[in-house]
Design an enzyme around this catalytic site. Structure first.
Site, PDB file in Angstrom:
ATOM      1  N   HIS A  37      32.315 -80.049  36.291  1.00  0.00           N
ATOM      2  CA  HIS A  37      31.489 -80.446  37.354  1.00  0.00           C
ATOM      3  C   HIS A  37      29.858 -80.407  37.370  1.00  0.00           C
ATOM      4  O   HIS A  37      28.807 -81.239  37.620  1.00  0.00           O
ATOM      5  CB  HIS A  37      31.650 -79.511  38.624  1.00  0.00           C
ATOM      6  CG  HIS A  37      33.034 -79.617  39.153  1.00  0.00           C
ATOM      7  ND1 HIS A  37      33.843 -78.621  38.889  1.00  0.00           N
ATOM      8  CD2 HIS A  37      33.639 -80.688  39.758  1.00  0.00           C
ATOM      9  CE1 HIS A  37      35.125 -79.018  39.551  1.00  0.00           C
ATOM     10  NE2 HIS A  37      35.002 -80.353  39.927  1.00  0.00           N
ATOM     11  N   ASP A 150      39.772 -87.554  35.467  1.00  0.00           N
ATOM     12  CA  ASP A 150      40.477 -88.418  36.586  1.00  0.00           C
ATOM     13  C   ASP A 150      40.644 -89.928  36.380  1.00  0.00           C
ATOM     14  O   ASP A 150      40.019 -90.496  37.180  1.00  0.00           O
ATOM     15  CB  ASP A 150      40.274 -87.894  38.031  1.00  0.00           C
ATOM     16  CG  ASP A 150      40.245 -86.409  38.160  1.00  0.00           C
ATOM     17  OD1 ASP A 150      41.597 -86.063  37.931  1.00  0.00           O
ATOM     18  OD2 ASP A 150      39.416 -85.774  38.404  1.00  0.00           O
TER      19      ASP A 150
HETATM   20  O1  PAF Z   1      38.402 -85.269  42.139  1.00  0.00           O
HETATM   21  C1  PAF Z   1      38.301 -84.478  42.852  1.00  0.00           C
HETATM   22  O2  PAF Z   1      37.756 -83.414  42.986  1.00  0.00           O
HETATM   23  C2  PAF Z   1      38.686 -85.217  44.498  1.00  0.00           C
HETATM   24  O3  PAF Z   1      39.885 -86.001  44.249  1.00  0.00           O
HETATM   25  C3  PAF Z   1      37.774 -85.916  45.260  1.00  0.00           C
HETATM   26  C4  PAF Z   1      37.030 -87.012  44.277  1.00  0.00           C
HETATM   27  C5  PAF Z   1      36.443 -84.963  45.161  1.00  0.00           C
HETATM   28  C6  PAF Z   1      37.969 -86.476  46.387  1.00  0.00           C
HETATM   29  O4  PAF Z   1      38.418 -85.380  47.341  1.00  0.00           O
END
Ligand code: PAF
Length: 285
Positions: A37, A150
């Protein structure tokens, strides 16, 4: 760093930046932040004038109530990390703010939601689509940053952005891995020491498969070998291990793929339970 809890606060706070012509970068997260992140935050700080991180554990994307309940929540720690990275705003809404009423609208992503994660987690991508479109409406970002880990989520969001004409640019950032190769994930916090070691089988299997495919081994033979490798790790249950076209996520079923020339044309995608923690990963070829 300012914390925003409602959509009206978001409108109000970001209004000034908007009329000053500043670009806004959004990193949607469910918290329990890790280096992956923070890497997205760095990209946003570099590209965009104002960086907003949303933290919201979205109930509608969990098809398993126990998974939702056990999802790690570490808001205090997350806020400290974001402050340290110079984030401008954190959007931290309550469930009632995001869902003043249960969402009745359903998003249908066609074939894309019938495979891989879509097949394993019915309704998951509907929940992701709904919440990400709410975030895009509330924050109205110029750029939104997502991790390549993802892969299918990125494809779903890209389809949604195109189909619904959102004026946001998606920036996809390569997966950040631990030193031994395990993909960073909020769910890794739920692994005990033994499970953490066992979780490495996901990455190791993808590396093995990639090398063998590049050496000309047929996918058909390889799938058996990979299943066998997973079977040997006690407490790990393979859910899927697939070779797909990176752009479309169409599965590659045939045995004789030779065209690995084009960079990242294919990706290996996998999901497995390690104990009761479900992990996903992918590796471009
Ligand atoms: O990838 C994630 O953490 C979640 O799927 C997101 C994009 C924040 C949506 O809740």
């Amino acid at each position: 760093m300012k914390i925003i809890n409602t959509k009206y606060q978001a409108l109000d706070q970001l209004f000034k930046s908007r009329i000053e012509g500043k670009t806004i970068g959004l990193i949607p997260t469910m918290g329990a932040l890790h280096e992956g992140h923070l890497n997205l935050v760095e990209k946003s700080k570099y590209h965009s004038d104002v960086t907003v991180v949303s933290i919201f554990v979205n109930p509608t994307q969990f098809n398993n109530p126990e998974d939702l309940e056990k999802y790690p929540r570490t808001v205090e720690e997350d806020l400290k990390l974001l402050e340290g990275k110079g984030v401008d705003y954190v959007f931290l809404p309550e469930v009632n703010e995001m869902y003043p009423q249960p969402a009745k609208l359903k998003m249908d992503f066609g074939a894309l939601e019938t495979i891989l994660e879509g097949a394993s987690r019915p309704g998951h991508f509907n929940g992701v689509g709904i919440v990400v479109s709410k975030l895009f409406h509330i924050i109205n970002p110029d750029y939104a940053y997502f991790g390549q880990k993802d892969l299918q989520q990125v494809a779903i969001i890209r389809q949604m952005v195109n189909d619904l004409s959102f004026s946001v640019n998606l920036v996809v950032v390569p997966t950040v891995r631990e030193e031994d190769g395990l993909a960073m994930s909020s769910r890794n916090r739920r692994l005990n020491i033994t499970e953490r070691k066992k979780a490495l089988v996901l990455y190791e299997s993808m590396v093995l498969a990639k090398n063998e495919l590049l050496a000309g081994r047929s996918w058909f033979e390889l799938k058996d070998k990979i299943q066998h490798k997973f079977n040997q790790v006690d407490g790990v249950k393979l859910e899927y291990f697939e070779l797909v076209e990176t752009e479309t996520l169409n599965m590659v079923a045939n045995q004789g793929i030779k065209d690995f020339g084009q960079e990242q044309k294919y990706s290996l995608c996998t999901a497995a339970f390690v104990g009761d923690v479900r992990l996903i990963d992918n590796l471009p070829i």
